[in-house]
Design a protein around this motif. Sequence first.
Motif, mmCIF file in Angstrom:
data_model
loop_
_atom_site.group_PDB
_atom_site.id
_atom_site.type_symbol
_atom_site.label_atom_id
_atom_site.label_comp_id
_atom_site.label_asym_id
_atom_site.label_seq_id
_atom_site.Cartn_x
_atom_site.Cartn_y
_atom_site.Cartn_z
ATOM 1 N N SER A 1 0.839 -1.185 0.000
ATOM 2 C CA SER A 1 0.000 0.000 0.000
ATOM 3 C C SER A 1 0.883 1.246 0.000
ATOM 4 N N PHE A 2 0.269 2.354 -0.271
ATOM 5 C CA PHE A 2 0.998 3.614 -0.299
ATOM 6 C C PHE A 2 1.585 3.934 1.070
ATOM 7 N N GLU A 3 0.844 3.654 2.122
ATOM 8 C CA GLU A 3 1.328 3.906 3.484
ATOM 9 C C GLU A 3 2.552 3.045 3.794
ATOM 10 N N GLU A 4 2.550 1.796 3.338
ATOM 11 C CA GLU A 4 3.690 0.916 3.556
ATOM 12 C C GLU A 4 4.915 1.434 2.809
ATOM 13 N N ILE A 5 4.705 1.924 1.612
ATOM 14 C CA ILE A 5 5.810 2.486 0.830
ATOM 15 C C ILE A 5 6.383 3.709 1.533
ATOM 16 N N LYS A 6 5.500 4.581 2.018
ATOM 17 C CA LYS A 6 5.966 5.758 2.751
ATOM 18 C C LYS A 6 6.767 5.354 3.985
ATOM 19 N N GLU A 7 6.289 4.345 4.690
ATOM 20 C CA GLU A 7 6.970 3.873 5.888
ATOM 21 C C GLU A 7 8.336 3.277 5.548
ATOM 22 N N LEU A 8 8.409 2.535 4.453
ATOM 23 C CA LEU A 8 9.685 1.969 4.016
ATOM 24 C C LEU A 8 10.685 3.064 3.660
ATOM 25 N N VAL A 9 10.227 4.056 2.929
ATOM 26 C CA VAL A 9 11.110 5.157 2.536
ATOM 27 C C VAL A 9 11.597 5.898 3.775
ATOM 28 N N ALA A 10 10.697 6.163 4.705
ATOM 29 C CA ALA A 10 11.079 6.861 5.930
ATOM 30 C C ALA A 10 12.099 6.048 6.719
ATOM 31 N N ALA A 11 11.899 4.743 6.792
ATOM 32 C CA ALA A 11 12.836 3.888 7.516
ATOM 33 C C ALA A 11 14.190 3.863 6.813
ATOM 34 N N LYS A 12 14.169 3.796 5.498
ATOM 35 C CA LYS A 12 15.407 3.744 4.727
ATOM 36 C C LYS A 12 16.202 5.033 4.896
ATOM 37 N N GLU A 13 15.499 6.134 4.958
ATOM 38 C CA GLU A 13 16.163 7.427 5.104
ATOM 39 C C GLU A 13 16.493 7.747 6.554
ATOM 40 N N GLY A 14 16.193 6.821 7.464
ATOM 41 C CA GLY A 14 16.537 6.998 8.856
ATOM 42 C C GLY A 14 15.622 7.927 9.625
ATOM 43 N N GLU A 15 14.471 8.245 9.052
ATOM 44 C CA GLU A 15 13.553 9.165 9.711
ATOM 45 C C GLU A 15 12.852 8.518 10.892
ATOM 46 N N LYS A 16 12.501 7.226 10.752
ATOM 47 C CA LYS A 16 11.854 6.520 11.860
ATOM 48 C C LYS A 16 11.988 5.025 11.648
ATOM 49 N N ALA A 17 11.869 4.301 12.716
ATOM 50 C CA ALA A 17 11.969 2.849 12.642
ATOM 51 C C ALA A 17 10.686 2.280 12.043
ATOM 52 N N PRO A 18 10.814 1.224 11.238
ATOM 53 C CA PRO A 18 9.607 0.613 10.661
ATOM 54 C C PRO A 18 8.797 -0.109 11.734
ATOM 55 N N SER A 19 7.511 -0.194 11.515
ATOM 56 C CA SER A 19 6.635 -0.896 12.456
ATOM 57 C C SER A 19 6.866 -2.405 12.370
ATOM 58 N N GLU A 20 6.437 -3.107 13.402
ATOM 59 C CA GLU A 20 6.550 -4.567 13.403
ATOM 60 C C GLU A 20 5.750 -5.168 12.247
ATOM 61 N N ARG A 21 4.622 -4.575 11.928
ATOM 62 C CA ARG A 21 3.788 -5.035 10.808
ATOM 63 C C ARG A 21 4.560 -4.943 9.501
ATOM 64 N N LEU A 22 5.264 -3.834 9.309
ATOM 65 C CA LEU A 22 6.038 -3.657 8.087
ATOM 66 C C LEU A 22 7.219 -4.629 8.054
ATOM 67 N N LEU A 23 7.864 -4.841 9.177
ATOM 68 C CA LEU A 23 8.961 -5.804 9.228
ATOM 69 C C LEU A 23 8.479 -7.205 8.874
ATOM 70 N N GLU A 24 7.318 -7.567 9.382
ATOM 71 C CA GLU A 24 6.762 -8.887 9.067
ATOM 72 C C GLU A 24 6.417 -8.980 7.581
ATOM 73 N N LEU A 25 5.885 -7.914 7.022
ATOM 74 C CA LEU A 25 5.591 -7.881 5.588
ATOM 75 C C LEU A 25 6.873 -8.086 4.790
ATOM 76 N N LEU A 26 7.947 -7.425 5.194
ATOM 77 C CA LEU A 26 9.228 -7.585 4.501
ATOM 78 C C LEU A 26 9.744 -9.012 4.610
ATOM 79 N N ARG A 27 9.637 -9.605 5.797
ATOM 80 C CA ARG A 27 10.066 -11.000 5.963
ATOM 81 C C ARG A 27 9.285 -11.921 5.032
ATOM 82 N N THR A 28 7.992 -11.706 4.979
ATOM 83 C CA THR A 28 7.129 -12.529 4.126
ATOM 84 C C THR A 28 7.503 -12.371 2.661
#
Length: 70
Positions: free
Chosen positions: A1-28
């Motif tokens: 989703s767009f929100e997940e993409i925004k969260e990934l970009v923010a995490a990549k740029e060091g703005e904030k840590a990704p949520s556990e939900r997003l980490l699980e999505l990445l693992r999957t």
Amino acid sequence: SFEEIKELVAAKEGEKAPSERLLELLRTKIVEVEQEVERLRRVQCELLELREMAERLAEGAADAAGVVSS
């Protein structure tokens, strides 16, 4: 989703840590990609075997017809 993409970009740029939900999505997704790569490797092996078989058959047919293969 767009929100997940925004969260990934923010995490990549060091703005904030990704949520556990997003980490699980990445693992999957990583597991899914690994499984697809393995499936494609098996398909590649099958195709290589088929090509070798076809080349042997073509050489055999040429030899049977008295044609010299290159």
